[in-house]
Design an enzyme around this catalytic site. Structure first.
Site, PDB file in Angstrom:
ATOM      1  NE  ARG A  28      -3.410  -2.292   2.836  1.00 31.36           N
ATOM      2  CZ  ARG A  28      -3.079  -3.500   3.283  1.00 31.36           C
ATOM      3  NH1 ARG A  28      -1.849  -3.763   3.694  1.00 31.36           N
ATOM      4  NH2 ARG A  28      -3.986  -4.468   3.332  1.00 31.36           N
ATOM      5  CE  LYS A  53      -7.244  -1.496   5.620  1.00 36.48           C
ATOM      6  NZ  LYS A  53      -7.987  -1.545   4.374  1.00 36.48           N
ATOM      7  CG  HIS A 118      -5.283   0.840  -3.935  1.00 38.72           C
ATOM      8  ND1 HIS A 118      -4.813   0.434  -2.707  1.00 38.72           N
ATOM      9  CD2 HIS A 118      -6.309   0.020  -4.234  1.00 38.72           C
ATOM     10  CE1 HIS A 118      -5.538  -0.594  -2.283  1.00 38.72           C
ATOM     11  NE2 HIS A 118      -6.450  -0.860  -3.186  1.00 38.72           N
ATOM     12  NE  ARG A 121      -2.971  -3.328  -1.510  1.00 45.05           N
ATOM     13  CZ  ARG A 121      -2.453  -4.170  -0.636  1.00 45.05           C
ATOM     14  NH1 ARG A 121      -1.155  -4.356  -0.587  1.00 45.05           N
ATOM     15  NH2 ARG A 121      -3.235  -4.828   0.192  1.00 45.05           N
ATOM     16  CG  HIS A 144      -5.896  -8.696   1.250  1.00 49.23           C
ATOM     17  ND1 HIS A 144      -6.076  -8.898  -0.089  1.00 49.23           N
ATOM     18  CD2 HIS A 144      -5.786  -7.349   1.408  1.00 49.23           C
ATOM     19  CE1 HIS A 144      -6.077  -7.733  -0.706  1.00 49.23           C
ATOM     20  NE2 HIS A 144      -5.893  -6.785   0.178  1.00 49.23           N
ATOM     21  CE1 TYR A 153      -5.581  -4.674  -3.709  1.00 45.82           C
ATOM     22  CE2 TYR A 153      -7.562  -5.244  -2.492  1.00 45.82           C
ATOM     23  CZ  TYR A 153      -6.433  -4.470  -2.646  1.00 45.82           C
ATOM     24  OH  TYR A 153      -6.156  -3.502  -1.736  1.00 45.82           O
TER      25      TYR A 153
END
Length: 169
Positions: A28, A53, A118, A121, A144, A153
């Site tokens: 990220r 995250k 993003h 990514r 994740h 994604y």
């Protein structure tokens, strides 16, 4: 090709290196700008992401090509505490600065769709899938918690679906 064209058009060395990190690792933008030089482990060929995250630590791959890019950046800039220092240098560069760079470069390249850190990514994940990497590995690399998040994604390319052989065959 589009990713290479985009990255090649980023004139600022620091910005190009950050965006290359995002594409090469799937980080990220908030994780990439907060990297410290000590996070790069060239012995094990990994990058340690501290407190990503969800306040999770993880490792991502460090490709030989990315290592060469980072070494060139290091030799030319000699950053301090942060791999990508901001203004002031005791703070990391702003994610907004990199977003602004993406908008400018996209227009200069004539790329029709939005390009953000993003989306690099996303491209990382899709290109891994197209290369045959399993979904669980992609999930771990992206950091994740849920496989369903990773699945969102991955807009599987038509060529990938058409090239898949039926188990019957």
């Amino acid at each position: 090709d589009e990713v290479a064209r985009f990255l090649g058009a980023v004139e600022n060395l620091k910005h190009r290196t950050i965006l290359t990190v995002c594409y090469a690792t799937g980080l990220r933008i908030s994780e990439a700008v907060r990297l410290k030089p000590t996070a790069i482990d060239s012995q094990r060929m990994v990058i340690r992401v501290d407190q990503g995250k969800g306040r999770k630590d993880r490792y991502v791959m460090l490709s030989p090509k990315l290592l060469a890019v980072l070494r060139d950046y290091w030799k030319r800039t000699h950053p301090g505490q942060w791999l990508f220092p901001g203004d002031p240098p005791d703070k990391p560069i702003s994610t907004h600065t990199i977003g602004h760079t993406c908008r400018q470069v996209r227009q200069r390249c004539g790329i029709g769709k939005p390009v953000t850190p993003h989306s690099l990514r996303h491209a990382f994940a899709v290109h891994l899938l197209e290369a045959g990497t399993d979904l669980r590995t992609i999930q771990l690399l992206l950091g994740h918690r849920s496989l369903s998040t990773t699945a969102q994604y991955l807009r599987i390319a038509t060529s990938k679906v058409c090239a898949t052989t039926s188990p019957l065959d």
